[in-house]
Design an enzyme around this catalytic site. Structure first.
Site, PDB file in Angstrom:
ATOM      1  NE  ARG A 147      20.494 114.174 -14.570  1.00  0.00           N
ATOM      2  CZ  ARG A 147      19.757 115.139 -13.999  1.00  0.00           C
ATOM      3  NH1 ARG A 147      18.539 114.858 -13.547  1.00  0.00           N
ATOM      4  NH2 ARG A 147      20.220 116.364 -13.875  1.00  0.00           N
ATOM      5  CE1 TYR A 188      22.043  87.711 -12.525  1.00  0.00           C
ATOM      6  CE2 TYR A 188      21.057  89.802 -11.863  1.00  0.00           C
ATOM      7  CZ  TYR A 188      22.113  89.089 -12.388  1.00  0.00           C
ATOM      8  OH  TYR A 188      23.248  89.754 -12.766  1.00  0.00           O
ATOM      9  CG  ASP A 225      13.191  89.539 -13.296  1.00  0.00           C
ATOM     10  OD1 ASP A 225      13.045  89.480 -14.534  1.00  0.00           O
ATOM     11  OD2 ASP A 225      14.305  89.640 -12.757  1.00  0.00           O
ATOM     12  CE  LYS A 282      20.694  88.861 -18.707  1.00  0.00           C
ATOM     13  NZ  LYS A 282      20.692  90.112 -17.930  1.00  0.00           N
TER      14      LYS A 282
END
Length: 384
Positions: free
Chosen positions: A48, A101, A173, A198
């Site tokens: 982690r 978005y 973004d 994406k």
């Protein structure tokens, strides 16, 4: 080193790992053994906090945006949430583009208000409006360009300059453009965020997010919260994204070529009211897009004549275009924002922003463009 070369070689030097692997291996171990107690906090300790495969990806991601640092997360929204947890406190204010978005707006509107964080939305195409909307408690200016789903363009450099003047952090973004076509850090932005689900991954088989930046202080805060919150990308998904990145340059060139051809086709179609694609000269911000981008990407939207019924008939009668959310994969996808990606936004707010019921968003894939146009014709015939 040029983009296509970086996308293949950064983070994957064969003799920087144990066996000289030409392709960086997947390190699945959750913990790392030490020979003595003096080394307990040295190197890798727990996956982690740090993992060799994820570190390799993060180095590669940083190189794509000409950044000093890259961080990989379990989703784009996890990356966005980490920015907020790391940099904001109760009573702070985010100034955001009104065309975002739907998932980002849902996070801002429905989640952040519970924690006393204020968000306001304005049209970032109007620089004076941005300046007038800054408050004493504004800590972040949140930019999306091109926007989802209306492909609006924000002037990154001008807004970044305003942010610096007012001691505000600018976040961009960059998902729609991809780092192949646009690099916001080079234009003065502080942080770049991507849904690597994406274009960066490009094969519709990984959910992931990324942050890229240069500032040491901001990085330390974001890295701390990435570990503390645990919103990390798994080693296997990190490896898949590294594999996808190797063809990013080639894919983006084909995405753009196909999108431009299809946007020209749609622009002259009698059943289409309007096409939203920054590569078209008819786009009101075409010159700005050409100035700050090296290409116009593979995303476009258009309004079909009629209303929601016509839009539904159109998308439901296609074969090659899959009716699905998401974008940026090698396959072409199509959706109706009002019913899908932006359905969580109240209708009155959607209409005010320009997201009508007849708006159709398209992620143009890398198939043969003639086949894609033939498929679109089939959809139009079903509506007429």
């Amino acid at each position: 080193m040029k983009f296509a070369t970086k996308s293949i070689h950064i983070g994957e030097v064969p003799f920087e790992n144990q066996h000289g692997d030409a392709i960086y291996p997947i390190h699945l171990s959750t913990t790392f053994a030490k020979t003595n107690l003096d080394d307990v906090e040295k190197g890798y300790v727990y996956s982690r906090s740090g993992n060799p495969t994820r570190d390799s990806l993060e180095n590669k991601l940083a190189s794509l945006e000409n950044a000093k640092y890259g961080l990989a997360f379990s989703s784009g929204l996890a990356a966005e949430t980490t920015i907020i947890l790391s940099l904001l406190n109760k009573g702070d204010h985010i100034l955001a583009f009104d065309d975002l978005y739907g998932g980002t707006k849902r996070l801002f509107t429905n989640v952040l208000k519970r924690f006393g964080i204020e968000v306001s939305y304005v049209d970032f195409r109007n620089i004076e409006l941005i300046e007038r909307s800054i408050k004493k408690n504004t800590k972040i200016i949140w930019i999306e360009t091109p926007t989802n789903p209306l492909l609006k363009i924000a002037d990154i450099k001008k807004i970044a300059d305003i942010s610096k003047t007012n001691n505000i952090i600018s976040v961009v973004d960059n998902t729609f453009a991809s780092p192949y076509f646009q690099n916001p850090l080079d234009l003065g932005a502080n942080i770049v965020v991507h849904s690597i689900t994406k274009y960066i991954n490009g094969h519709s088989d990984v959910i992931g997010g990324a942050l890229m930046l240069n500032d040491d202080n901001l990085y330390d805060k974001l890295k701390y919260h990435q570990n503390s919150v645990g919103s990390i990308l798994s080693p296997f998904n990190s490896w898949l994204v590294m594999r996808g990145i190797k063809t990013l340059a080639l894919r983006m060139e084909r995405h753009e070529k196909n999108a431009f051809t299809i946007s020209k086709y749609l622009e002259t179609h009698p059943s289409v009211l309007k096409v939203y694609y920054p590569g078209l000269k008819s786009h009101p911000q075409h010159e700005l897009a050409a100035k700050q981008m090296r290409g116009f990407g593979g995303m476009l939207s258009f309004e079909i004549k009629g209303g929601l019924d016509e839009a539904r008939k159109f998308v439901e009668n296609l074969s090659l275009f899959s009716l699905a959310e998401s974008l940026g994969g090698v396959e072409s996808l199509i959706e109706i924002p009002a019913l899908m990606t932006h359905s969580s936004i109240p209708k009155e707010e959607r209409i005010k922003t320009g997201i009508t019921d007849s708006l159709i968003r398209v992620s143009i894939g890398i198939e043969d463009v003639e086949d894609l146009i033939t498929d679109l014709e089939k959809g139009f015939k079903a509506v007429i």
